[in-house]
Design an enzyme around this catalytic site. Structure first.
Site, PDB file in Angstrom:
ATOM      1  CE  LYS A 144      70.770 -10.291 -40.475  1.00  0.00           C
ATOM      2  NZ  LYS A 144      71.839 -10.457 -39.474  1.00  0.00           N
ATOM      3  CG  ASP A 168      71.899  -8.875 -36.070  1.00  0.00           C
ATOM      4  OD1 ASP A 168      71.370  -9.818 -35.449  1.00  0.00           O
ATOM      5  OD2 ASP A 168      71.920  -8.805 -37.309  1.00  0.00           O
TER       6      ASP A 168
HETATM    7  P1  NAP Z   1      77.885 -11.248 -45.097  1.00  0.00           P
HETATM    8  O1  NAP Z   1      77.189  -9.942 -45.159  1.00  0.00           O
HETATM    9  O2  NAP Z   1      77.766 -12.208 -46.227  1.00  0.00           O
HETATM   10  O3  NAP Z   1      79.455 -10.933 -44.846  1.00  0.00           O
HETATM   11  C1  NAP Z   1      80.395 -11.966 -44.743  1.00  0.00           C
HETATM   12  C2  NAP Z   1      81.793 -11.348 -44.687  1.00  0.00           C
HETATM   13  O4  NAP Z   1      82.721 -12.426 -44.529  1.00  0.00           O
HETATM   14  C3  NAP Z   1      82.191 -10.598 -45.953  1.00  0.00           C
HETATM   15  O5  NAP Z   1      83.056  -9.561 -45.602  1.00  0.00           O
HETATM   16  C4  NAP Z   1      82.937 -11.678 -46.735  1.00  0.00           C
HETATM   17  O6  NAP Z   1      83.878 -11.178 -47.624  1.00  0.00           O
HETATM   18  C5  NAP Z   1      83.665 -12.352 -45.606  1.00  0.00           C
HETATM   19  N1  NAP Z   1      84.096 -13.701 -45.960  1.00  0.00           N
HETATM   20  C6  NAP Z   1      83.308 -14.728 -46.382  1.00  0.00           C
HETATM   21  N2  NAP Z   1      84.064 -15.825 -46.581  1.00  0.00           N
HETATM   22  C7  NAP Z   1      85.344 -15.458 -46.286  1.00  0.00           C
HETATM   23  C8  NAP Z   1      86.589 -16.143 -46.317  1.00  0.00           C
HETATM   24  N3  NAP Z   1      86.657 -17.425 -46.665  1.00  0.00           N
HETATM   25  N4  NAP Z   1      87.700 -15.470 -45.962  1.00  0.00           N
HETATM   26  C9  NAP Z   1      87.654 -14.162 -45.601  1.00  0.00           C
HETATM   27  N5  NAP Z   1      86.494 -13.453 -45.562  1.00  0.00           N
HETATM   28  C10 NAP Z   1      85.359 -14.110 -45.891  1.00  0.00           C
HETATM   29  O7  NAP Z   1      77.447 -12.073 -43.816  1.00  0.00           O
HETATM   30  P2  NAP Z   1      77.080 -11.492 -42.374  1.00  0.00           P
HETATM   31  O8  NAP Z   1      75.627 -11.210 -42.278  1.00  0.00           O
HETATM   32  O9  NAP Z   1      78.027 -10.415 -42.041  1.00  0.00           O
HETATM   33  O10 NAP Z   1      77.346 -12.771 -41.465  1.00  0.00           O
HETATM   34  C11 NAP Z   1      78.657 -13.283 -41.271  1.00  0.00           C
HETATM   35  C12 NAP Z   1      78.579 -14.486 -40.344  1.00  0.00           C
HETATM   36  O11 NAP Z   1      78.201 -14.029 -39.045  1.00  0.00           O
HETATM   37  C13 NAP Z   1      77.475 -15.476 -40.763  1.00  0.00           C
HETATM   38  O12 NAP Z   1      78.029 -16.493 -41.536  1.00  0.00           O
HETATM   39  C14 NAP Z   1      76.923 -15.985 -39.471  1.00  0.00           C
HETATM   40  O13 NAP Z   1      77.536 -17.226 -39.178  1.00  0.00           O
HETATM   41  C15 NAP Z   1      77.363 -14.975 -38.445  1.00  0.00           C
HETATM   42  N6  NAP Z   1      76.201 -14.272 -37.854  1.00  0.00           N
HETATM   43  C16 NAP Z   1      75.818 -14.650 -36.616  1.00  0.00           C
HETATM   44  C17 NAP Z   1      74.767 -14.010 -35.998  1.00  0.00           C
HETATM   45  C18 NAP Z   1      74.376 -14.425 -34.605  1.00  0.00           C
HETATM   46  O14 NAP Z   1      73.281 -14.057 -34.151  1.00  0.00           O
HETATM   47  N7  NAP Z   1      75.221 -15.137 -33.910  1.00  0.00           N
HETATM   48  C19 NAP Z   1      74.090 -12.970 -36.653  1.00  0.00           C
HETATM   49  C20 NAP Z   1      74.522 -12.594 -37.936  1.00  0.00           C
HETATM   50  C21 NAP Z   1      75.574 -13.253 -38.522  1.00  0.00           C
HETATM   51  P3  NAP Z   1      83.501 -10.839 -49.157  1.00  0.00           P
HETATM   52  O15 NAP Z   1      82.904  -9.463 -49.112  1.00  0.00           O
HETATM   53  O16 NAP Z   1      84.803 -10.886 -49.838  1.00  0.00           O
HETATM   54  O17 NAP Z   1      82.527 -11.895 -49.615  1.00  0.00           O
END
Ligand code: NAP
Length: 274
Positions: free
Chosen positions: A69, A106
């Site tokens: 993204k 989103d």
């Molecule tokens: P991202 O950019 O990789 O961000 C993930 C965030 O979660 C980062 O801040 C990461 O911290 C944190 N994190 C990961 N593992 C963690 C843990 N064990 N404990 C605490 N913090 C943790 O991903 P994203 O695009 O934001 O997406 C996040 C989640 O949202 C996805 O896994 C997906 O399931 C969901 N999502 C859903 C939709 C939907 O349409 N429903 C759309 C987009 C995303 P660090 O910076 O320290 O790695």
């Protein structure tokens, strides 16, 4: 808006084989009589620039998911104001001048999820767990809510600080997940916690009474966090509603008309249960 039919309709991600988007986008395309097939393309990061050049040449449109993204955001010639605010593109098309245009649907998905779970937008006190791409889209949505405030718990402080810098009048940083949720009227999980295991992004008994619970994560049978929050009396939903509405908004951008949402929802619910 991009009304001429795109050459192809694709989802760019890595990996993408788990994605539910082809199931519900193809159902909507068939229902609308649009002669295109939505294809998931697994694109490793090093291949993205070349793939994007080919997609632009073929006047393609599509969606973008993890981890592309931000890279597609940077590659776009033009971006919507919401994509600019979120710093991420999840929907793209090629305009009449041959330019790559990026949007972020989103944000619409997050607002639909908030409505479905009964969030009151005015003066919402939001706890946001995570500081990645979807957390940024959450903030782009909430900064339009009057009087709202967001307390973010970021595992990596530098990423939390970057989010606070992007949304200085909205975001305050918390020391822990429990600290972030204290006093919240809405608690949002924007980490992957709960996607593959039954870990919780924050303990159920830390949730303030009456707080609405939004989990952006989804999995068959819902996440444990959503199930247990609901059992404890909270209005709680997983990310399926967000996925559906980001996809519906993307369809509108590509074709200039809304999809049949009931058809889309039915296909998504069936695919999600598999
Ligand atoms: P991202 O950019 O990789 O961000 C993930 C965030 O979660 C980062 O801040 C990461 O911290 C944190 N994190 C990961 N593992 C963690 C843990 N064990 N404990 C605490 N913090 C943790 O991903 P994203 O695009 O934001 O997406 C996040 C989640 O949202 C996805 O896994 C997906 O399931 C969901 N999502 C859903 C939709 C939907 O349409 N429903 C759309 C987009 C995303 P660090 O910076 O320290 O790695």
């Amino acid at each position: 808006m991009n009304t001429p039919l795109p050459g192809r309709l694709v989802l760019l991600g890595h990996p993408v084989s788990h994605s539910l988007s082809p199931a519900f986008q193809n159902a909507a395309l068939r229902a609308a009589g649009i002669p295109l097939v939505y294809e998931a393309l697994d694109v490793p990061p090093e291949a993205l620039p070349g793939v994007l050049r080919a997609l632009v040449a073929d006047r393609c449109a599509g969606n973008v998911t993890i981890p592309h993204k931000g890279a597609v955001y940077r590659a776009c010639d033009d971006r919507s104001p919401l994509a600019e605010r979120a710093g991420a593109v999840n929907t793209f098309w090629i305009d009449a001048a041959g330019k790559l245009v990026g949007d972020n649907t989103d944000v619409a998905g997050i607002e639909a999820l908030a409505d479905a779970v009964g969030v009151s937008r005015t003066s919402a006190q939001v706890a946001l767990l995570g500081s990645g791409g979807s957390a940024s889209a959450v903030c782009a949505a909430i900064e339009r809510w009057p009087g709202a405030r967001v307390r973010v718990f970021a595992r990596t402080p530098a990423r939390g600080a970057a989010l606070a810098e992007r949304f200085p009048s909205l975001v305050h940083l918390a020391e822990s997940a429990a600290d972030a949720v204290s006093g919240a009227t809405v608690v949002i999980n924007a980490t992957p916690i709960g996607m593959r295991h039954d870990d919780l992004p924050v303990a159920i008994d830390a949730l303030p009474r009456d707080a609405r619970v939004m989990d952006l994560v989804y999995r068959p049978g819902e996440t444990r966090w959503v199930r247990e929050a609901r059992a404890a009396g909270h209005a709680a939903l997983d990310g399926i509603e967000m996925l559906l509405h980001q996809g519906a908004a993307a369809f509108e951008r590509w074709f200039g008309r809304a999809p049949d949402l009931a058809v889309m929802r039915d296909a998504l619910v069936r695919a999600a249960a598999r």
